[in-house]
Design an enzyme around this catalytic site. Sequence first.
Site, PDB file in Angstrom:
ATOM      1  N   ASP A 133     -51.972 -20.797 137.238  1.00 56.57           N
ATOM      2  CA  ASP A 133     -51.411 -19.990 138.324  1.00 56.57           C
ATOM      3  C   ASP A 133     -49.893 -19.864 138.203  1.00 56.57           C
ATOM      4  O   ASP A 133     -49.252 -19.252 139.051  1.00 56.57           O
ATOM      5  CB  ASP A 133     -51.815 -20.531 139.701  1.00 56.57           C
ATOM      6  CG  ASP A 133     -51.277 -21.918 140.007  1.00 56.57           C
ATOM      7  OD1 ASP A 133     -50.695 -22.556 139.109  1.00 56.57           O
ATOM      8  OD2 ASP A 133     -51.454 -22.374 141.159  1.00 56.57           O
ATOM      9  N   SER A 157     -53.813 -28.588 138.924  1.00 62.52           N
ATOM     10  CA  SER A 157     -52.723 -27.735 138.474  1.00 62.52           C
ATOM     11  C   SER A 157     -51.928 -28.365 137.326  1.00 62.52           C
ATOM     12  O   SER A 157     -52.467 -28.628 136.277  1.00 62.52           O
ATOM     13  CB  SER A 157     -51.827 -27.386 139.668  1.00 62.52           C
ATOM     14  OG  SER A 157     -50.900 -26.396 139.356  1.00 62.52           O
TER      15      SER A 157
END
Length: 452
Positions: free
Chosen positions: A249, A108
Amino acid sequence: MPIFGTDGVRGLANGPLTADLALSLAQATAVVLGQGRSAEARRAAGKRLTAVVARDPRVSGEFLSAAVEAGLASSGVDVFDAGVLPTPAAAFLIADMDADFGVMVSASHNPAPDNGIKIFARGGVKLPDIVEERIEAAMAGPKLLPTGADVGRIRRFSDAEDRYVVHLLGSLPYRLDGIHVVLDCAHGAAAGVSPQTFADAGAKVTVIGADPDGWNINDGVGSTHLDQLAAHVVRVGADVGIAHDGDADRCLAVDATGKVVDGDQIMAILAVSMKNRGELREDTLVATVMSNLGLHRAMSAHGIHVETTAVGDRYVLERMNENGFSLGGEQSGHVIMSDYATTGDGLLTGLHLVAEMARTGKTLEELASIMTVYPQVLVNVKDVDRTRAATDEGVQDAVARASAELGLAGRVLLRPSGTEQLVRVMVEASSEDEARRHADHLAGVVRERLSL
């Protein structure tokens, strides 16, 4: 220590996160997620289990995704290798392909030396804690290890990106014609798909942070480093800037003046728009305890109820799934629109935010003014006994006094870390000086009362 954290398995690649661990984890996943009614029905029909595997562009993802795919194929699972794609794209493709499960290799927003492994169940949904525990236990047990024609195959998922883009464009209520967007792709997984998607939706697109080399992911760019994006928006005279993180995301934004619009403000804009269009189920938004007091005030003014969860998008998603809510997320930019996604999707969020600008003809600054952001100060108090934060009488008395002094114009939150011996002290108030004064005082009380 358990290997699963709040968002899958994460750590230094070739430190705790080795190819051996990735292989073993994949084999255990095949054992656990290969059970159940749907998997048995597939086998009864003469079909093998299938999985989608994707990764972000950090260099260690190459060997880790290879290890994951080897573990799955050696367990009799047919693998669709989707290559470099955002995490929400992987989740979408699992559902779209009716795959049994899927794996995303990404850390991430973490720096390039780190990596991670996220596992999704059928439908592209994150695993509950109990299933993660079963997978971890299965790592020490027997593996499936079929032979001959029963081993799995690994195939390139050639149209993975196209399927995802079509899905995103199909979700849009309005085109983005006439709006100039600067996209910061964080040198991450969004680089290959976000610019084209925004352009196909009608926006004029300027791109930064879209040259991944395996090592520069999140390095001074993306949703955790917004200065470059803000400066670029002002320099080129764009209407809005959209920032993703490494696996896309998340979505944060900056307006035409370079001012940051965070996840709370984005959720406020989307919630009111969705309510007005009859798409905000139960007129409810799901947010975490870290969301700003201003979000609660703004939603109340528009007749929208805010459900509050623990920190973590998985807890937001659990509450949304339990009650059928359609919008939720975090201040950090994880925004979940459950009509179109099973997880936070930075591209989807950014597209719908810009679509609201196109629909209303308003600037992002005007839209964001729906919410007053209260100054928020966060202090991490280290080397204290986090287990006593909620029960120590002196700490609780100090919290009560601060809360009483702030009244309706502020808020106090003490949150013990889930993994470290520290307590996070968060204070919101009408001014930053007042928030800082209370936060520093409470941090001192916590340090004194809970010191190890």
